[in-house]
Write an enzyme that holds these catalytic residues in place. Structure first.
Site, mmCIF file in Angstrom:
data_model
loop_
_atom_site.group_PDB
_atom_site.id
_atom_site.type_symbol
_atom_site.label_atom_id
_atom_site.label_comp_id
_atom_site.label_asym_id
_atom_site.label_seq_id
_atom_site.Cartn_x
_atom_site.Cartn_y
_atom_site.Cartn_z
ATOM 1 N N TYR A 21 -10.706 5.418 14.542
ATOM 2 C CA TYR A 21 -9.631 5.693 13.590
ATOM 3 C C TYR A 21 -9.443 7.200 13.417
ATOM 4 O O TYR A 21 -8.320 7.711 13.459
ATOM 5 C CB TYR A 21 -9.963 5.036 12.246
ATOM 6 C CG TYR A 21 -9.048 5.426 11.110
ATOM 7 C CD1 TYR A 21 -7.782 4.880 10.994
ATOM 8 C CD2 TYR A 21 -9.475 6.333 10.128
ATOM 9 C CE1 TYR A 21 -6.956 5.223 9.939
ATOM 10 C CE2 TYR A 21 -8.649 6.677 9.073
ATOM 11 C CZ TYR A 21 -7.387 6.124 8.985
ATOM 12 O OH TYR A 21 -6.570 6.474 7.934
ATOM 13 N N GLY A 25 0.777 -1.229 0.000
ATOM 14 C CA GLY A 25 0.000 0.000 0.000
ATOM 15 C C GLY A 25 0.806 1.276 0.000
ATOM 16 O O GLY A 25 1.842 1.392 -0.677
ATOM 17 N N ILE A 26 0.327 2.252 0.769
ATOM 18 C CA ILE A 26 0.961 3.562 0.816
ATOM 19 C C ILE A 26 2.396 3.453 1.318
ATOM 20 O O ILE A 26 3.302 4.092 0.781
ATOM 21 C CB ILE A 26 0.148 4.521 1.711
ATOM 22 C CG1 ILE A 26 -1.210 4.824 1.064
ATOM 23 C CG2 ILE A 26 0.915 5.824 1.946
ATOM 24 C CD1 ILE A 26 -2.142 5.629 1.949
#
Length: 260
Positions: free
Chosen positions: A150, A18-19
């Site tokens: 989150y 991912g990132i």
């Protein structure tokens, strides 16, 4: 703009995919020696090999940073660039989030980065050069109803980053937060599937997700991880020497404000 990070060591957390992996690839392409981290040793090894195939100098350190940063600190006692990308997320009804879940999100998304900053920042200050970054989210500013635990952690990162930037004042070290918008990763694909019912083709599911859950996006698509990495590489460079204490948005215009 030519960015040269030769001779610099960059630690990127949560970087087996991912990132984080895109950030590692971007920093390596600019000449940095990159340290990838993650809990899954096999996936981490595969990520490191994918970067080495491009000629990158990469080290992989398998570690659960939410529990113990010791193995990483022992393997890499010093770093010039620290990118705190590690993070977890999941859609949960707000009133069903337990105390244990609140604690787990704070330990993983906030304290893991704080611990590493506390270790690496003094050395950067002593050497008169360094870059620390936290990867936050549009959820730091626009708290999503489906995952407020989150969002809370990402809001906390804005304060953490600003505070450490003040601690590094006048040292030649910069500390910033990157506010990432809805980004196309494997985890986000799973998240989209949780929220968009039915067995729709991915492109249609993505469009429906953006239309129904992220209508504020001005680009009306998910951001690619490489687009986040571009900002991180710039902030890691000598060219960004006057940018510190900031929250820089790569959000596709999602946050409906001039400032975060």
């Amino acid at each position: 703009m030519m960015i040269d990070l030769s001779g610099k060591t960059a630690v990127v957390t949560g970087s087996s995919s991912g990132i984080g992996l895109a950030i590692g690839a971007g920093l390596a392409a600019a000449g940095a020696r990159v340290v990838l981290t993650g809990r899954d040793e096999e996936r981490l090894k595969a990520a490191a090999e994918s970067l080495r195939a491009t000629g990158a100098v990469v080290r992989a350190v398998a570690v659960d940073l939410a529990a113990d940063a010791g193995p990483l600190i022992e393997a890499e006692p010093e770093a010039d660039i620290l990118v705190n990308n590690l993070g977890i997320f999941e859609a949960r009804p707000p009133l069903e989030i337990t105390d244990d879940e609140w604690q787990r999100y704070f330990e993983t998304n906030v304290l893991a980065g704080v611990r590493l900053t506390r270790h690496y920042l003094p050395g950067m200050m002593d050497r008169g050069w360094g870059r620390v970054q936290y990867i936050a989210s549009d959820s730091a500013v626009v708290t999503p109803a489906e995952m407020i635990h989150y969002g809370m952690t990402k809001t906390a990162l804005l304060g953490v980053s600003r505070g450490f930037a003040k601690a590094a004042s006048g040292s030649g070290v910069t500390v910033n937060t990157v506010i990432a918008g809805p980004t196309h990763t494997g985890g986000v694909e799973t998240f989209v599937r949780q929220l968009v019912p039915g067995d729709l083709p991915w492109e249609e599911a993505q469009r429906r997700f953006m239309r129904e859950y992220r209508p504020q996006s001005l680009i009306q698509r998910l951001i690619e991880p490489e687009e986040i990495a571009n900002m991180v590489v710039y902030l890691s460079s000598p060219q960004a020497s006057a940018t510190t204490g900031g929250a820089l948005r790569v959000d596709g215009g999602y946050v409906d404000a001039i400032l975060p």
